[in-house]
Enzyme design. Structure first.
Site, short mmCIF file in Angstrom:
data_model
loop_
_atom_site.label_atom_id
_atom_site.label_comp_id
_atom_site.label_asym_id
_atom_site.label_seq_id
_atom_site.Cartn_x
_atom_site.Cartn_y
_atom_site.Cartn_z
N LYS A 268 0.81 -1.21 0.00
CA LYS A 268 0.00 0.00 0.00
C LYS A 268 0.85 1.27 0.00
O LYS A 268 0.36 2.33 -0.32
CB LYS A 268 -1.02 -0.01 1.14
CG LYS A 268 -0.44 -0.06 2.52
CD LYS A 268 -1.59 0.01 3.54
CE LYS A 268 -1.05 -0.27 4.92
NZ LYS A 268 -1.86 -1.13 5.72
N ARG A 269 2.12 1.16 0.35
CA ARG A 269 2.97 2.35 0.32
C ARG A 269 3.31 2.75 -1.12
O ARG A 269 3.43 3.91 -1.44
CB ARG A 269 4.27 2.09 1.09
CG ARG A 269 4.16 2.35 2.58
CD ARG A 269 5.47 2.02 3.28
NE ARG A 269 5.81 0.62 3.15
CZ ARG A 269 6.85 0.17 2.45
NH1 ARG A 269 7.65 0.99 1.82
NH2 ARG A 269 7.10 -1.13 2.40
#
Ligand code: GLU
Length: 500
Positions: A268-269
């Site tokens: 998700k980063r």
């Protein structure tokens, strides 16, 4: 489906009817019961969605059960809204579940019973080492971990003492995996792991095994990242068998990791991974399903496009690849465009309206029910790849939403010395038209273009920006027909006024 939301608690040791199956790699006839076990610690990830889809398809193919279990033992990291997110996401992609959601947080008594059983069977031992003590003793050790200090101390179980599983020192533990074959783990590489914390709470590694036993799970189909802990699960399973009811181990299938273009595990980063973001952007669930299904599996004839029914018919765990699968955003976008264009016009409009309602666009209902929309919809459908692109194509119709894009203005009007002439001549010819339709509008602009020795495309640019606000979009003349004479002329006047 959200039915069964309040269903919690355990199944006891209900035995489900055995159903003969022959092509699942499972020797004994056993009813197919699979589960998805997400932890509500964040948005539902596309990887979780693929896991759900494969489990669901497998269950449906075998007439088995697909179970939803919420692994919420980590109270600090769990949030109730993430649970809702999971249920919504699963419903959105159409993977309806037959049982659950069960919640680990409500099943503590079962885990405690398992801890007691392991303890009476002496499969676990009490340990009062602190982390610092272990670190101190193993300083300089190339493979740090627990050193077995308490294994033979014969400590009583009690507060402040964790329980560790006594891992056999020799031999191997084999994980039978339908995708990877038999994966062997040397027991010497596995530490005596904790199964209950010093406050008595059972740990996740045990809870999963207890649940899979209790729920009579036949196949554990999950992400590759769980493979390293699987030998521990196998050991616990066998230890519980030897002191209690004998239950067959499930067959394992660890799905390939999803990677981005740089071959890094998607996260998700770095990457867009939340299923709800895709929904918000206006992806269609059927396109998502089709694309997700291909992340590790391929259809028998190599087909790119198929339905969920095809997937249920053809899916085979044995055909799932173990090498990393590239989650290609661009290909997914392409899939979505293909799916959007294959909808009937009515269905397309329905999807647009649902999407607008979901995103709360106040103009949505009015816009997408209007005759104007009806005229433009076919042109829009041909051009968009996701539903969130729709408004930018049609907003120009609504006076309140009309806005001239500055960069487009600068290029097509500001820096074109002929723009003023083209605009005023077009305005004059447009105003004289008897029939306000695309063909006549085009004829007039062709006449203007010819006057200035310009290609029609180039002559269109200032008119397009003045009336539709930007250089790209729907075909100009069809749009102006819909926009109508008064509004078109007014917008050209405004551009002329700005030019001075
Ligand atoms: N709770 C784990 C997860 O969210 C799944 C564990 C399992 O499937 O066994 O990844």
């Amino acid at each position: 489906m959200r039915a069964g939301l309040s269903e919690t608690g355990h199944l006891g040791h209900r035995r489900v009817n055995a159903q003969p199956i022959d092509d699942t790699g499972n020797e004994s006839p056993r009813r197919v019961r699979v589960r998805i076990a997400p932890s509500p610690t964040g948005y539902f990830h596309v990887g979780g969605a693929r896991t759900a889809l494969y489990n669901w398809a497998f269950a449906r193919q075998h007439g088995g059960d697909f179970i939803l279990r919420i692994e919420d033992t980590d109270a600090e990291r769990n949030r109730e809204e993430w649970v809702d997110g999971i249920l919504d996401a699963l419903s959105w992609i159409g993977t309806d579940w037959d049982e659950g959601p069960y919640r680990q947080s409500e099943r503590g008594a079962l885990y405690q019973a398992a801890v007691d059983q392991l303890s009476s069977a002496r499969a676990v031992y009490a340990c009062d080492c602190t982390r610092e003590m272990v670190l101190e003793r193993t300083k300089g050790d190339p493979t740090p971990g627990y050193d077995g200090f308490c294994r033979d101390r014969g400590l009583e179980r009690g507060p402040g003492r964790a329980l560790r599983f006594a891992v056999p020192k020799d031999g191997v533990t084999v994980v039978h995996d339908l995708i990877r074959g038999d994966v062997e783990f040397a027991n010497s590489t596995i530490d005596d792991f904790v199964v209950a914390k010093s406050n008595g709470d059972a740990l996740f590694v045990l809870a999963v095994v207890v649940d899979d036993r209790d729920m009579a799970i036949s196949h554990v189909i999950r992400a590759e990242e769980h493979l390293p802990t699987t030998p521990k699960a196998v050991m616990l399973w066998e230890a519980l068998n030897s002191g209690g009811e004998t239950i067959d181990l499930p067959v394992f299938a660890h799905l390939p990791v999803l990677v981005n273009e740089q071959r890094q595990k998607i996260s998700k980063r770095r990457d867009r991974v939340a299923l709800e973001d895709y929904e918000a952007l206006g992806y269609l669930p059927e396109a998502m399903d089709n694309y997700l299904a291909l992340l590790g599996w391929s259809a028998p004839g190599g087909e790119e496009f198929f339905t969920l029914a095809d997937l249920v018919r053809d899916f085979a765990l044995e055909n799932v690849n173990h090498s990393p699968a590239f989650f290609d955003d661009k290909r997914l976008l392409h899939f979505n465009g293909v799916y959007l264009r294959s909808l009937t016009l009515e269905d397309f409009t329905d999807r647009v309206r649902q999407w607008a309602a979901r995103t709360g666009d106040p103009l949505g209902e009015e816009l997408y029910s209007s005759p104007t929309w009806q005229s433009l919809a076919p042109l829009v459908q041909e051009r968009v790849a996701v539903l969130s692109e729709v408004p930018s194509y049609v907003e120009f119709i609504f006076g309140s939403r009309f806005e001239v894009d500055e960069a487009s203005y600068d290029k097509a009007i500001g820096r074109d010395e002929l723009a003023g002439k083209i605009l005023s001549e077009s305005r004059k010819l447009f105003a004289e038209l008897n029939l306000w339709d695309a063909a006549s509008l085009k004829e007039q602009l062709e006449a203007v273009a010819a006057q200035h020795d310009r290609k029609l495309g180039k002559a269109q640019a200032p008119v397009r920006v003045a009336t539709l606000g930007r250089s790209v979009g729907l075909p100009l003349f069809e749009s102006l027909e819909v926009l109508g004479r008064d509004e078109t002329l007014e917008r050209i006047d405004a551009a002329l006024a700005r030019l001075g």
